[in-house]
Design an enzyme around this catalytic site. Structure first.
Site: not given
Ligand code: DQA
Length: 147
Positions: A9-10, A17, A22, A73, A76, A79, A86, A97, A99-101, A106, A110
């Site tokens: 999501p997002n 964003r 990011y 990725n 959110a 977490h 599952d 897995e 993550h960009l950040s 953080r 997270r």
């Molecule tokens: C994220 C890190 C997550 O905590 C956050 O909710 C995101 C992006 C990342 O790619 O750094 O939406 O997955």
């Protein structure tokens, strides 16, 4: 080798964003970079983004028997989504897995991933390069006969 890259999501809003966290590239531009490296490494890469947990779960189910690896990725959902955890366990497809950040650097909430324990590994904190490192990992494991 077929690889499915899943974005949670997002992430459709990347580029607009929180660019300080990011980066300024859009999701399409990121996917282009992943696709380019994938083709150089001989990986056949598909992409899927959804803001909905159920859509991601359905896509993971459909990936069974089709894809040899997932690069995920979960944003959110990382977490707290036991349903996605599952789904990954049920699908039994090796998953990295991403993550960009740097999720360890953080907010406290997270720093915990409920998905990481069912993944092969996690790459976090390198921006777009996190995805590219995941592809390198898949390539190298194949080359070394580890997957
Ligand atoms: C994220 C890190 C997550 O905590 C956050 O909710 C995101 C992006 C990342 O790619 O750094 O939406 O997955």
């Amino acid at each position: 080798m077929k690889v499915l890259v899943l974005h949670g999501p997002n992430l459709n809003l990347l580029g607009q964003r929180q660019p300080e966290l990011y980066g300024t590239k859009t999701l399409d531009q990121i996917n282009e970079e992943i696709e380019l490296l994938g083709s150089q490494l001989g990986l056949d890469v598909d992409f899927f983004q959804s803001n909905q947990e159920g859509m991601l779960i359905d896509r993971i189910h459909q990936a069974r028997g089709v894809y040899q690896w997932l690069v995920f990725n979960p944003a959110a959902f990382t977490h707290y989504s036991y349903a996605l955890r599952d789904a990954l366990q049920a699908a039994d497809i090796p998953t990295i897995e991403v993550h960009l950040s740097n999720i360890q650097a953080r907010e406290e909430f997270r720093s915990r991933s409920v998905l990481a324990p069912v993944c092969v590994g996690q790459v976090s904190g390198f921006g777009i390069t996190s995805y590219l490192l995941a592809l390198y990992a898949i390539f190298e494991r194949g080359r070394l006969g580890e997957a």
